[in-house]
Design an enzyme around this catalytic site. Structure first.
Site, PDB file in Angstrom:
ATOM      1  N   LYS A 118       0.859  -1.185   0.000  1.00 22.58           N
ATOM      2  CA  LYS A 118       0.000   0.000   0.000  1.00 22.58           C
ATOM      3  C   LYS A 118       0.895   1.235   0.000  1.00 22.58           C
ATOM      4  O   LYS A 118       1.525   1.562   1.002  1.00 22.58           O
ATOM      5  CB  LYS A 118      -0.934   0.019   1.202  1.00 22.58           C
ATOM      6  CG  LYS A 118      -1.938   1.170   1.113  1.00 22.58           C
ATOM      7  CD  LYS A 118      -2.882   1.222   2.269  1.00 22.58           C
ATOM      8  CE  LYS A 118      -4.001   2.227   1.983  1.00 22.58           C
ATOM      9  NZ  LYS A 118      -3.508   3.534   1.541  1.00 22.58           N
ATOM     10  N   ARG A 168      -4.224   8.160  -5.164  1.00 23.49           N
ATOM     11  CA  ARG A 168      -4.838   7.128  -5.995  1.00 23.49           C
ATOM     12  C   ARG A 168      -5.460   7.777  -7.224  1.00 23.49           C
ATOM     13  O   ARG A 168      -6.229   8.738  -7.102  1.00 23.49           O
ATOM     14  CB  ARG A 168      -5.901   6.378  -5.194  1.00 23.49           C
ATOM     15  CG  ARG A 168      -6.548   5.218  -5.955  1.00 23.49           C
ATOM     16  CD  ARG A 168      -7.474   4.443  -5.037  1.00 23.49           C
ATOM     17  NE  ARG A 168      -8.134   3.329  -5.723  1.00 23.49           N
ATOM     18  CZ  ARG A 168      -8.901   2.432  -5.104  1.00 23.49           C
ATOM     19  NH1 ARG A 168      -9.105   2.509  -3.798  1.00 23.49           N
ATOM     20  NH2 ARG A 168      -9.469   1.452  -5.798  1.00 23.49           N
ATOM     21  N   ARG A 197     -17.180  -0.977  -0.065  1.00 26.58           N
ATOM     22  CA  ARG A 197     -16.150  -1.184   0.944  1.00 26.58           C
ATOM     23  C   ARG A 197     -16.469  -2.511   1.629  1.00 26.58           C
ATOM     24  O   ARG A 197     -17.103  -2.570   2.678  1.00 26.58           O
ATOM     25  CB  ARG A 197     -16.128  -0.048   1.959  1.00 26.58           C
ATOM     26  CG  ARG A 197     -14.918  -0.094   2.908  1.00 26.58           C
ATOM     27  CD  ARG A 197     -15.083   0.889   4.049  1.00 26.58           C
ATOM     28  NE  ARG A 197     -15.117   2.262   3.620  1.00 26.58           N
ATOM     29  CZ  ARG A 197     -14.045   3.031   3.439  1.00 26.58           C
ATOM     30  NH1 ARG A 197     -12.835   2.537   3.629  1.00 26.58           N
ATOM     31  NH2 ARG A 197     -14.177   4.297   3.071  1.00 26.58           N
TER      32      ARG A 197
END
EC number: 6.5.1.1
Length: 589
Positions: A253, A258, A421
């Site tokens: 990560k 992003r 999510r």
């Protein structure tokens, strides 16, 4: 369709607070809307005149709008500005002036049509270059001269980005489902349609022309951003593997921005943030990397733009890449802060929608689509089946300068879930591995006046987490620690466009700050621990019936999460999971 119908609905929505009442009033508006105008009215309910990613900027400076009101009402700009100070709102000031017999334009208040409003607003947005300010002033004054007082109020709020109705896209989708999709049963189909195109007007137009079946048939398409898939978070390697069926792909990560890159049929490459901002101009070097290294003639790819020293193979801190988020001095910024793109998803390639494919096939397609170079890279990834190996991979990721890992399901159901999510992706970050340290991305919903050394500025802010099920922001802490004097001095200007005269409808808080704000600005917060609280509403009733969650010793980390929209913030469900996980983990374990 008269714009007054929309304006009156705005006024009613502004006065309501319950999600059910807001949905019912919005449904009544959509039921009155002709099919050909439904996409337009849906945009207007978002405070837009086009899809958000289209970048149509209606942000007219308030000073220019004040001049338009003065011109229309025959008063001076100083008089209008004084009334704005008195009412606290340009829309209300204009409505009062237009209602006054002394200033009401004679015989010219028959009202506006929705179509002419949107056409004129597009002209205002498109005006640029020499004489553009005069042209914008002329166009807006022309609308105001024919507007009723209530139309003028909400028209001005729209063009100055102060239209605050207390509704989000989920509520508009609820209303659309109620009117055109047979009720709640159709909501999931509409949500998926929106998640893969980020265009509420397109979803509405498809629905009224072809029904739910047509919306189900929508596919991802270059040029239409896809809402990003998000991850849950856990701190224990064994629990992560158990959640993911005993194995996962552990991807580094990276600590950057992003982006979702789109190559359209004309060869153009566009970069979108998760907030749907088009930032290709800010990262021309990334566009060049993709132009040279991305194979498919049409594609949608996701990656992390990271400040990166390719010669040394060294990742740089998040703060450096944020220095690239500017409108001017781009060439110099490219030289000062070189970046790399670390790619992790391919959602579309040459006519094929890849989102339904399991992760291993998407990863293989991504590898085949790229010609790698020193600054165009794949995320480091490893197949893991053992908790000890996952812990070791995590430790190596941190050593290599990353935040931690994103552990991804590799099973047959590991498709890309746009806008979700879920537990297909799970974050393992170093912050959660320290005994009493959890970071959260929270939304500022209020501010408290400073005292003593902080007199004259905000001394602390009220922060909320996002309840995705209810589309509401629930208070979790008050925070003043960690803000530098410069941070505090900048806060009023950052928050001014979001200021609300009352508690916003989408905010659930028992506190009474000195100033309320619409959810919009996201900050990263470090906390010693989460505790049960009768005073904060985040995750209310999820742990104990009469308590929510609060943060103990919260501190601003210095990271403004401008790359995140409010509904990308940490969720109340995530906070509840963090609390429960901490309860299960012995101190020092």
């Amino acid at each position: 369709m008269r714009y007054l119908i929309v304006a009156e609905a705005y006024r009613d929505l502004e006065r309501l607070s319950s999600r059910l009442a807001l949905t019912e009033r919005l449904a009544a508006l959509l039921a009155q809307t002709p099919a050909d105008l439904l996409p337009t009215v849906c945009y207007l309910c978002q405070g837009l005149i086009a899809p958000e990613f289209a970048g149509v900027d209606l942000g007219m400076a308030e000073k220019l709008a004040v001049r338009a009101v003065a011109s229309t009402t025959g008063t001076s700009a100083e008089q209008v500005a004084a009334l704005v100070r008195e009412t606290g709102d340009l829309g209300q000031a204009a409505e009062r002036l237009l209602t006054s017999p002394a200033t009401e334009p004679a015989g010219l208040t028959a009202g506006l049509e929705v179509g002419e409003v949107v056409r004129t607003l597009r002209e205002i947005a498109a005006a640029e270059g020499a004489g553009s300010q005069g042209r914008k002033l002329e166009l807006l004054a022309g609308l105001l001269a024919r507007a009723t007082p209530v139309e003028a109020c909400y028209l001005l709020r729209l063009v100055t980005r102060n239209l605050r109705l207390g509704i989000g896209t989920p509520t508009v989708l609820d209303a659309l489902a109620q009117v055109h999709a047979g009720g709640k049963a159709g909501k999931k189909v509409l949500e998926r349609g929106y998640n893969i195109c980020c265009d509420l007007g397109k979803v509405a137009a498809t629905l009224v022309s072809g029904g739910l079946a047509a919306v189900e048939g929508l596919r991802v398409q270059p040029g239409n951003p896809v809402r990003v898939m998000l991850a849950q978070r856990l701190a224990d390697a064994g629990e992560i593997l158990a959640r993911l069926g005993g194995q996962c792909a552990a991807e580094y990560k990276y600590d950057g921005v992003r982006v979702q890159a789109h190559r359209t049929a004309d060869g153009r490459i566009e970069l979108f943030t998760r907030r749907l901002e088009e930032i290709s101009d800010q990262f021309p070097d990334v566009v060049e990397l993709l132009a040279a290294g991305l194979g498919p003639s049409e594609a949608i790819l996701e990656g992390e733009v990271v400040a990166y020293d390719a010669a040394a193979g060294e990742l740089r801190p998040f703060g450096e890449v944020m220095l690239r988020r500017r409108k001017h001095g781009i060439d110099q910024a490219v030289q000062d802060v070189p970046v790399g793109l670390f790619c992790f998803e391919l959602l579309y390639a040459d006519g094929e929608d890849l989102t339904m494919l399991p992760y291993p096939r998407r990863r293989a397609a991504l590898e085949a689509a790229l010609t790698l170079s020193p600054r165009l890279r794949l995320t480091t990834a490893a197949e893991v089946t053992d908790p000890a190996v996952l812990d070791a991979t995590f430790a190596q990721a941190v050593t290599d300068g990353c935040e931690g890992l994103v552990c991804k399901s590799t099973g047959p159901d590991s498709g890309y879930q746009a806008g979700a999510r879920g537990w297909q992706w799970i974050k393992l970050k170093r912050d959660y591995r320290t005994e009493l340290s959890d970071t959260a991305d929270l939304v500022i919903v209020g501010a408290f006046a400073g005292r003593g050394r902080r007199a004259g500025v905000y001394g602390a802010v009220l922060l909320a987490a996002y309840d995705a099920d209810a589309d509401v922001f629930r208070a979790v802490t008050k925070c003043g620690a960690g803000f530098t004097d410069a941070d505090l001095a900048a806060l009023p200007a950052r928050l001014a466009p979001l200021q609300s005269p009352h508690k916003p409808a989408r905010v659930d808080a028992r506190q009474e700050p000195d100033v309320w704000f619409e959810p919009g600005l996201v900050v990263e917060i470090l906390s010693a621990e989460l505790t049960l609280s009768p005073n904060y509403t985040a995750a209310w009733g999820q742990i104990r019936d009469d308590a929510g969650l609060a943060m103990r010793f919260p501190r601003f980390t210095g990271r403004w999460r401008d790359d995140k929209a409010a509904d990308d913030a940490t969720t109340t469900r995530e906070l509840a999971e963090l609390f429960l996980n901490a309860r299960r983990t012995p101190a020092g374990g």
